[in-house]
Design a protein around this motif. Structure first.
Motif, PDB file in Angstrom:
ATOM      1  N   UNK A  78       0.845  -1.196   0.000  1.00 28.24           N
ATOM      2  CA  UNK A  78       0.000   0.000   0.000  1.00 28.24           C
ATOM      3  C   UNK A  78       0.878   1.242   0.000  1.00 28.24           C
ATOM      4  N   UNK A  79       0.268   2.393  -0.245  1.00 27.63           N
ATOM      5  CA  UNK A  79       1.027   3.631  -0.215  1.00 27.63           C
ATOM      6  C   UNK A  79       1.551   3.903   1.191  1.00 27.63           C
ATOM      7  N   UNK A  80       0.834   3.440   2.221  1.00 20.82           N
ATOM      8  CA  UNK A  80       1.319   3.611   3.594  1.00 20.82           C
ATOM      9  C   UNK A  80       2.585   2.807   3.837  1.00 20.82           C
ATOM     10  N   UNK A  81       2.729   1.669   3.144  1.00 20.29           N
ATOM     11  CA  UNK A  81       3.974   0.900   3.232  1.00 20.29           C
ATOM     12  C   UNK A  81       5.102   1.638   2.533  1.00 20.29           C
ATOM     13  N   UNK A  82       4.772   2.241   1.397  1.00 18.07           N
ATOM     14  CA  UNK A  82       5.784   2.912   0.577  1.00 18.07           C
ATOM     15  C   UNK A  82       6.382   4.113   1.302  1.00 18.07           C
ATOM     16  N   UNK A  83       5.542   4.907   1.946  1.00 19.02           N
ATOM     17  CA  UNK A  83       6.019   6.174   2.510  1.00 19.02           C
ATOM     18  C   UNK A  83       6.883   5.997   3.754  1.00 19.02           C
ATOM     19  N   UNK A  84       7.047   4.767   4.219  1.00 18.50           N
ATOM     20  CA  UNK A  84       7.947   4.504   5.343  1.00 18.50           C
ATOM     21  C   UNK A  84       9.399   4.485   4.902  1.00 18.50           C
ATOM     22  N   UNK A  85       9.637   4.453   3.609  1.00 17.02           N
ATOM     23  CA  UNK A  85      11.000   4.272   3.095  1.00 17.02           C
ATOM     24  C   UNK A  85      11.477   5.518   2.343  1.00 17.02           C
ATOM     25  N   UNK A  86      12.797   5.770   2.419  1.00 17.51           N
ATOM     26  CA  UNK A  86      13.353   6.858   1.601  1.00 17.51           C
ATOM     27  C   UNK A  86      13.145   6.566   0.120  1.00 17.51           C
ATOM     28  N   UNK A  87      12.831   7.600  -0.645  1.00 20.85           N
ATOM     29  CA  UNK A  87      12.605   7.450  -2.076  1.00 20.85           C
ATOM     30  C   UNK A  87      13.627   8.288  -2.832  1.00 20.85           C
ATOM     31  N   UNK A  88      14.270   7.677  -3.800  1.00 13.67           N
ATOM     32  CA  UNK A  88      15.275   8.373  -4.599  1.00 13.67           C
ATOM     33  C   UNK A  88      14.647   8.807  -5.918  1.00 13.67           C
ATOM     34  N   UNK A  89      14.942  10.034  -6.337  1.00 10.13           N
ATOM     35  CA  UNK A  89      14.404  10.574  -7.584  1.00 10.13           C
ATOM     36  C   UNK A  89      15.552  11.163  -8.400  1.00 10.13           C
ATOM     37  N   UNK A  90      15.313  11.314  -9.702  1.00 16.43           N
ATOM     38  CA  UNK A  90      16.351  11.867 -10.580  1.00 16.43           C
ATOM     39  C   UNK A  90      15.888  13.144 -11.249  1.00 16.43           C
ATOM     40  N   UNK A  91      14.936  13.844 -10.613  1.00 21.00           N
ATOM     41  CA  UNK A  91      14.505  15.150 -11.110  1.00 21.00           C
ATOM     42  C   UNK A  91      14.133  15.996  -9.917  1.00 21.00           C
ATOM     43  N   UNK A  92      13.674  17.198 -10.130  1.00 21.18           N
ATOM     44  CA  UNK A  92      13.500  18.158  -9.042  1.00 21.18           C
ATOM     45  C   UNK A  92      12.555  17.649  -7.968  1.00 21.18           C
ATOM     46  N   UNK A  93      13.005  17.736  -6.717  1.00 18.84           N
ATOM     47  CA  UNK A  93      12.214  17.257  -5.590  1.00 18.84           C
ATOM     48  C   UNK A  93      10.871  17.971  -5.497  1.00 18.84           C
ATOM     49  N   UNK A  94      10.857  19.293  -5.702  1.00 20.08           N
ATOM     50  CA  UNK A  94       9.604  20.045  -5.576  1.00 20.08           C
ATOM     51  C   UNK A  94       8.557  19.565  -6.574  1.00 20.08           C
TER      52      UNK A  94
END
Length: 303
Positions: free
Chosen positions: A186-202
Motif C-alpha cells: 500500500x502507499x502507507x507501506x511505501x512512505x515509510x522508506x526513503x525514495x530516490x528521484x532523478x529530477x526536481x524534488x519540488x
C-alpha cells in the motif's frame, strides 16, 4: 515586402534578439536590422521595441508576426505539396525528450524514419522535463517529448499537445527489502522508506501529492541529477524508487533478479507522456511523418 523579412520577424519573436536570430539563420545582424527597418517603413508601424530582456513585439507587431507566420506556413505547405514522393520529403528535426522515451520508443521511431525518409535528418537531445519545455518554448526544438508538464497557464496556451502514452508506475526495491515479504504493498507501506528521484524534488512532491493525497507525506527524498546514479542507492538498500513501466521495460537494471517491482495496491499511479510543439510553428511534412511514427511506436510499446 519580402519573404526573408517575414522570416526574420518571426524568428526574432522566438529568440528575443537580432544576434541570436542572425546566428540561427546564418545571416549578419546588420542585414536583419536593415530588413526590419525597411519592413516597418513599408507598413508604417513599429514591430519591435527594446526591453531589459531583449526585443519585444509591440501590440501591432504581435498581430503582424502572427500573419507573417501564417504566410510562411502556407509557403512551406506549397513546397510539401510539390513533393508527392515520400523519398523527396526532407528537413531537419530537433527533438528534446525525457530519458524514458530516449531508451526505446524514440530510437525505434528514428530507425523507421531514416529507412522511409532518407532525406530527413534528426537530432535527439535527452533532457530533464523543465529543459524539454524550455527548448520548445525557445524554438530550440521542433518537438518536446515530456510527461505532462507543470506549466504556467500562459505556456500552456502556446503549446499544442499530442497524447502519446499513459505509463503505469510501480515501486522498485532490492529483493531483501521488507517490502518483498508483503503480498500487497500500500502507499502507507511505501512512505515509510526513503525514495530516490532523478529530477526536481519540488516537482516530485507536487506530483506525488496529487496521486497519493496531501495527507500522506513521503518520508525522505534522495535527489540525483543522473537517472543511473539513483540505481546505486537502490542496489545498496538505501532507498526505493517509483518508476513507470516505460522505464522498467526498457532498462535492464530493473529486470535484474536482485530488483523487485510491484504495483501499489489501492491506487493506479501513472505518468502521461505528450508531444509538445508551439502552436504558431509550421507543422512540416517531416514533422508530421515523425509524429505519426512516434505514436505508432508508443502504441506498440503498450502491447
Amino acid at each position: 515586402m519580402r519573404i526573408d523579412q517575414l522570416l526574420y520577424i518571426t524568428e526574432i519573436a522566438k529568440t528575443g534578439s537580432i544576434a541570436n536570430t542572425a546566428e540561427r539563420l546564418y545571416v549578419s545582424s546588420p542585414t536583419i536590422s536593415q530588413a526590419i527597418r525597411s519592413l516597418e517603413e513599408e507598413l508604417g508601424a513599429k514591430i519591435f521595441e527594446r526591453s531589459r530582456t531583449g526585443l519585444e513585439p509591440t501590440a501591432t507587431g504581435k498581430k503582424i508576426i502572427i500573419i507573417a507566420q501564417e504566410i510562411i506556413n502556407r509557403i512551406e505547405d506549397l513546397k510539401n505539396a510539390a513533393k508527392s514522393d515520400s523519398a523527396e520529403i526532407e528537413g531537419h528535426l530537433t527533438i528534446s525528450a525525457v530519458s524514458s522515451f530516449c531508451k526505446e520508443i524514440i530510437p525505434k521511431t528514428c530507425a523507421v524514419i531514416k529507412a522511409k525518409f532518407p532525406k530527413i535528418t534528426l537530432e535527439i537531445n535527452e533532457n530533464k522535463a523543465n529543459k524539454v519545455r524550455k527548448d520548445v518554448l525557445n524554438g530550440n526544438a521542433d518537438f518536446g517529448i515530456n510527461f505532462y508538464p507543470l506549466s504556467t497557464q500562459e505556456e500552456n496556451q502556446l503549446f499544442t499537445t499530442t497524447h502519446l502514452i499513459d505509463s503505469p508506475m510501480r515501486v522498485c526495491f532490492r529483493k531483501d527489502s521488507e517490502l518483498a515479504s508483503l503480498n500487497k504493498i500500500s502507499i502507507d507501506d511505501v512512505i515509510k522508506h526513503p525514495i530516490v528521484v532523478s529530477y526536481k524534488v519540488n516537482d516530485t512532491v507536487k506530483y506525488y501529492n496529487q496521486v497519493f493525497g496531501e495527507k500522506r507525506k513521503l518520508k525522505t527524498f534522495i535527489q540525483s541529477q543522473n537517472s543511473d546514479t539513483k540505481k546505486y542507492f537502490i542496489t545498496q538498500g538505501l532507498a526505493i524508487a517509483i518508476e513507470t513501466d516505460l522505464t522498467l521495460k526498457s532498462d535492464p537494471f530493473y529486470q535484474s533478479d536482485d530488483i523487485i517491482t510491484k504495483p501499489i495496491f489501492g491506487i493506479e499511479p501513472k505518468l502521461s507522456f505528450y508531444c509538445l510543439r508551439l502552436k504558431n510553428q509550421h507543422f512540416s511534412a517531416a514533422s508530421q511523418k515523425f509524429l505519426k511514427e512516434l505514436r505508432v511506436q508508443a502504441n506498440k510499446f503498450k502491447e
